[in-house]
Motif scaffolding. Structure first.
Motif, PDB file in Angstrom:
ATOM      1  N   LEU A   3      -0.071 -31.052 -16.689  1.00 39.42           N
ATOM      2  CA  LEU A   3      -0.982 -30.516 -15.664  1.00 39.42           C
ATOM      3  C   LEU A   3      -1.977 -29.531 -16.279  1.00 39.42           C
ATOM      4  CD1 LEU A   3      -1.636 -30.114 -12.592  1.00 39.42           C
ATOM      5  CD2 LEU A   3       0.078 -28.284 -12.599  1.00 39.42           C
ATOM      6  N   LEU A   4      -1.475 -28.651 -17.147  1.00 44.01           N
ATOM      7  CA  LEU A   4      -2.328 -27.651 -17.799  1.00 44.01           C
ATOM      8  C   LEU A   4      -3.312 -28.326 -18.756  1.00 44.01           C
ATOM      9  CD1 LEU A   4      -3.050 -24.695 -18.560  1.00 44.01           C
ATOM     10  CD2 LEU A   4      -1.181 -24.797 -20.231  1.00 44.01           C
ATOM     11  N   GLU A   5      -2.820 -29.258 -19.562  1.00 43.65           N
ATOM     12  CA  GLU A   5      -3.710 -29.931 -20.514  1.00 43.65           C
ATOM     13  C   GLU A   5      -4.819 -30.695 -19.784  1.00 43.65           C
ATOM     14  OE1 GLU A   5      -0.764 -30.569 -24.346  1.00 43.65           O
ATOM     15  OE2 GLU A   5      -1.424 -32.322 -23.222  1.00 43.65           O
ATOM     16  N   ASP A   6      -4.458 -31.353 -18.687  1.00 36.28           N
ATOM     17  CA  ASP A   6      -5.471 -32.086 -17.911  1.00 36.28           C
ATOM     18  C   ASP A   6      -6.541 -31.134 -17.388  1.00 36.28           C
ATOM     19  OD1 ASP A   6      -4.161 -34.402 -18.401  1.00 36.28           O
ATOM     20  OD2 ASP A   6      -3.233 -34.569 -16.406  1.00 36.28           O
ATOM     21  N   MET A   7      -6.093 -29.963 -16.914  1.00 35.55           N
ATOM     22  CA  MET A   7      -7.048 -28.998 -16.364  1.00 35.55           C
ATOM     23  C   MET A   7      -7.942 -28.434 -17.464  1.00 35.55           C
ATOM     24  SD  MET A   7      -5.905 -26.405 -13.384  1.00 35.55           S
ATOM     25  CE  MET A   7      -4.972 -27.510 -12.381  1.00 35.55           C
ATOM     26  N   ILE A   8      -7.352 -28.196 -18.641  1.00 40.20           N
ATOM     27  CA  ILE A   8      -8.144 -27.692 -19.771  1.00 40.20           C
ATOM     28  C   ILE A   8      -9.218 -28.727 -20.134  1.00 40.20           C
ATOM     29  CG2 ILE A   8      -8.069 -27.126 -22.244  1.00 40.20           C
ATOM     30  CD1 ILE A   8      -5.241 -25.944 -21.745  1.00 40.20           C
ATOM     31  N   LEU A   9      -8.825 -29.996 -20.167  1.00 44.58           N
ATOM     32  CA  LEU A   9      -9.801 -31.043 -20.532  1.00 44.58           C
ATOM     33  C   LEU A   9     -10.888 -31.168 -19.474  1.00 44.58           C
ATOM     34  CD1 LEU A   9      -7.487 -33.845 -21.971  1.00 44.58           C
ATOM     35  CD2 LEU A   9      -9.027 -32.335 -23.229  1.00 44.58           C
ATOM     36  N   GLU A  10     -10.494 -31.046 -18.221  1.00 45.52           N
ATOM     37  CA  GLU A  10     -11.455 -31.233 -17.130  1.00 45.52           C
ATOM     38  C   GLU A  10     -12.369 -30.021 -16.939  1.00 45.52           C
ATOM     39  OE1 GLU A  10     -11.524 -31.836 -12.347  1.00 45.52           O
ATOM     40  OE2 GLU A  10      -9.587 -32.061 -13.361  1.00 45.52           O
ATOM     41  N   ASN A  27      -8.889 -17.230 -16.078  1.00 48.25           N
ATOM     42  CA  ASN A  27      -9.360 -15.898 -16.438  1.00 48.25           C
ATOM     43  C   ASN A  27     -10.270 -15.182 -15.447  1.00 48.25           C
ATOM     44  OD1 ASN A  27      -9.435 -16.716 -19.974  1.00 48.25           O
ATOM     45  ND2 ASN A  27      -7.898 -15.598 -18.829  1.00 48.25           N
ATOM     46  N   HIS A  28     -10.855 -15.919 -14.520  1.00 44.08           N
ATOM     47  CA  HIS A  28     -11.749 -15.244 -13.570  1.00 44.08           C
ATOM     48  C   HIS A  28     -11.327 -15.677 -12.167  1.00 44.08           C
ATOM     49  CE1 HIS A  28     -15.052 -13.084 -12.069  1.00 44.08           C
ATOM     50  NE2 HIS A  28     -16.036 -13.537 -12.823  1.00 44.08           N
ATOM     51  N   GLN A  29     -11.500 -16.959 -11.874  1.00 42.21           N
ATOM     52  CA  GLN A  29     -10.871 -17.555 -10.697  1.00 42.21           C
ATOM     53  C   GLN A  29      -9.495 -18.054 -11.156  1.00 42.21           C
ATOM     54  OE1 GLN A  29     -12.956 -20.184  -7.607  1.00 42.21           O
ATOM     55  NE2 GLN A  29     -12.384 -21.613  -9.215  1.00 42.21           N
ATOM     56  N   VAL A  30      -8.488 -17.909 -10.281  1.00 35.76           N
ATOM     57  CA  VAL A  30      -7.126 -18.281 -10.682  1.00 35.76           C
ATOM     58  C   VAL A  30      -6.609 -19.413  -9.803  1.00 35.76           C
ATOM     59  CG1 VAL A  30      -4.733 -17.463 -10.872  1.00 35.76           C
ATOM     60  CG2 VAL A  30      -6.616 -15.948 -11.515  1.00 35.76           C
ATOM     61  N   ASN A  31      -6.068 -20.455 -10.445  1.00 37.81           N
ATOM     62  CA  ASN A  31      -5.444 -21.550  -9.709  1.00 37.81           C
ATOM     63  C   ASN A  31      -3.959 -21.207  -9.503  1.00 37.81           C
ATOM     64  OD1 ASN A  31      -3.980 -23.987  -9.155  1.00 37.81           O
ATOM     65  ND2 ASN A  31      -5.814 -25.133  -9.724  1.00 37.81           N
ATOM     66  N   SER A  32      -3.614 -20.785  -8.292  1.00 40.90           N
ATOM     67  CA  SER A  32      -2.263 -20.271  -8.023  1.00 40.90           C
ATOM     68  C   SER A  32      -1.204 -21.355  -8.139  1.00 40.90           C
ATOM     69  CB  SER A  32      -2.194 -19.658  -6.628  1.00 40.90           C
ATOM     70  OG  SER A  32      -3.218 -18.722  -6.492  1.00 40.90           O
ATOM     71  N   LYS A  33      -1.576 -22.591  -7.771  1.00 39.77           N
ATOM     72  CA  LYS A  33      -0.589 -23.678  -7.880  1.00 39.77           C
ATOM     73  C   LYS A  33      -0.246 -23.926  -9.342  1.00 39.77           C
ATOM     74  CE  LYS A  33      -0.838 -26.120  -3.618  1.00 39.77           C
ATOM     75  NZ  LYS A  33      -1.904 -26.701  -2.823  1.00 39.77           N
ATOM     76  N   GLU A  37       3.463 -23.479 -11.305  1.00 41.06           N
ATOM     77  CA  GLU A  37       4.091 -24.457 -12.215  1.00 41.06           C
ATOM     78  C   GLU A  37       4.331 -23.841 -13.601  1.00 41.06           C
ATOM     79  OE1 GLU A  37       5.317 -27.284 -11.137  1.00 41.06           O
ATOM     80  OE2 GLU A  37       4.560 -26.621  -9.208  1.00 41.06           O
ATOM     81  N   ILE A  38       3.383 -23.017 -14.045  1.00 37.96           N
ATOM     82  CA  ILE A  38       3.541 -22.325 -15.335  1.00 37.96           C
ATOM     83  C   ILE A  38       4.762 -21.408 -15.278  1.00 37.96           C
ATOM     84  CG2 ILE A  38       2.506 -20.457 -16.720  1.00 37.96           C
ATOM     85  CD1 ILE A  38      -0.216 -21.838 -16.327  1.00 37.96           C
ATOM     86  N   GLY A  39       4.905 -20.695 -14.168  1.00 34.05           N
ATOM     87  CA  GLY A  39       6.056 -19.805 -13.981  1.00 34.05           C
ATOM     88  C   GLY A  39       7.363 -20.566 -14.074  1.00 34.05           C
ATOM     89  N   LYS A  40       7.423 -21.736 -13.419  1.00 34.06           N
ATOM     90  CA  LYS A  40       8.655 -22.543 -13.436  1.00 34.06           C
ATOM     91  C   LYS A  40       8.961 -23.042 -14.839  1.00 34.06           C
ATOM     92  CE  LYS A  40       8.407 -24.526  -8.832  1.00 34.06           C
ATOM     93  NZ  LYS A  40       8.017 -25.759  -8.168  1.00 34.06           N
ATOM     94  N   GLY A  61      -3.096 -11.862 -18.586  1.00 29.03           N
ATOM     95  CA  GLY A  61      -1.710 -12.332 -18.641  1.00 29.03           C
ATOM     96  C   GLY A  61      -0.974 -12.155 -17.322  1.00 29.03           C
ATOM     97  N   ILE A  62      -1.539 -11.347 -16.421  1.00 26.20           N
ATOM     98  CA  ILE A  62      -0.780 -10.949 -15.223  1.00 26.20           C
ATOM     99  C   ILE A  62      -0.475 -12.132 -14.310  1.00 26.20           C
ATOM    100  CG2 ILE A  62      -0.801  -9.506 -13.146  1.00 26.20           C
ATOM    101  CD1 ILE A  62      -2.511  -7.476 -14.679  1.00 26.20           C
ATOM    102  N   ALA A  63      -1.451 -12.998 -14.092  1.00 28.15           N
ATOM    103  CA  ALA A  63      -1.239 -14.096 -13.130  1.00 28.15           C
ATOM    104  C   ALA A  63      -0.086 -15.015 -13.556  1.00 28.15           C
ATOM    105  CB  ALA A  63      -2.537 -14.878 -12.928  1.00 28.15           C
ATOM    106  N   PRO A  64      -0.087 -15.537 -14.797  1.00 32.69           N
ATOM    107  CA  PRO A  64       1.085 -16.340 -15.162  1.00 32.69           C
ATOM    108  C   PRO A  64       2.373 -15.509 -15.202  1.00 32.69           C
ATOM    109  CG  PRO A  64      -0.397 -16.088 -17.054  1.00 32.69           C
ATOM    110  CD  PRO A  64      -1.108 -15.540 -15.867  1.00 32.69           C
ATOM    111  N   ALA A  65       2.279 -14.267 -15.720  1.00 25.58           N
ATOM    112  CA  ALA A  65       3.500 -13.469 -15.926  1.00 25.58           C
ATOM    113  C   ALA A  65       4.186 -13.113 -14.606  1.00 25.58           C
ATOM    114  CB  ALA A  65       3.163 -12.200 -16.702  1.00 25.58           C
TER     115      ALA A  65
END
Ligand code: 5GP
Length: 189
Positions: A3-10, A27-33, A37-40, A61-65
């Motif tokens: 999911l992360l790699e796809d988003m990075i590419l897109e 880093n500016h706008q955050v995708n909470s979903k 998934e990153i948290g899990k 780092g705060i949003a993922p952490a």
């Protein structure tokens, strides 16, 4: 993590062969979903590492952490970036060279948020030269506590940070590992 790699590419923007911009989802706008998934993913990877606290570095780092700390059910502690060193017995500080801003700052932690028996998971958005991670490690170890893992959202594997941390014996788990940003192309390992 697909999911992360796809988003990075897109959505990722190659600024030059050293810097990737991910302002629209990290880093500016955050995708909470995505953060959920990153948290899990990190929590699942580090669930048997006896983590007592998650540490991160303000601000990206705060949003993922926060999602990792929620999943592991332990507190999140945010290391602050201060431009001047503060002479204060109640603080731990470590000097860090900023990768993106070409300046130095003092990573700062109030002593009341760490104990010698803490086992820390460090989470950050990017790993480049490993300066931020090594500053966080220094603070944890100065406090007599232990770094039981390092979780990185995007590792630029062609820069020295990963090898430095591996060689020093830390367990690093990166969700996306970038091999190259050359020719305006994002290539994963
Ligand atoms: P290091 O301390 O490992 O040299 O760099 C990591 C820090 O610099 C991260 O906390 C991140 O904020 C920032 N950083 C490093 N490389 C990049 C990059 O390519 N893009 C963005 N957006 N931030 C980066």
């Amino acid at each position: 993590m697909k999911l992360l790699e796809d988003m990075i590419l897109e959505k990722g923007k190659v600024i030059n062969e050293d810097v990737l911009k991910v302002n629209s989802f990290i880093n500016h706008q955050v995708n909470s979903k995505l953060m959920k998934e990153i948290g899990k993913e990190f929590a699942n990877h580090f669930k048997n590492h006896y983590i007592t606290k998650v540490f991160t570095i303000e601000s990206s780092g705060i949003a993922p952490a926060v999602m990792v700390s929620y999943e592991l059910d332990v507190p999140l502690v945010i290391l602050k970036k201060q431009t001047s060193s503060t002479l204060n017995d109640d603080l731990y500080q470590a000097k860090v060279k900023s990768f993106t801003k070409n300046c130095e700052y003092n990573l700062t932690l109030s002593k009341e948020y760490i104990y010698p028996d803490d086992r820390i998971l460090i989470i950050d958005d990017f790993l480049a030269n490993g300066e931020a991670a090594r500053g966080a490690i220094k603070i944890v170890e100065t406090a007599g506590a232990k770094v039981n893992g390092i979780g990185i959202v995007i590792e630029k594997s062609f820069q020295p940070g990963r090898k430095l941390l591996d060689d020093a014996g830390y367990e690093v788990y990166s969700l996306a590992r970038i091999k190259s940003l050359k020719d305006n192309k994002i290539q994963f390992i």
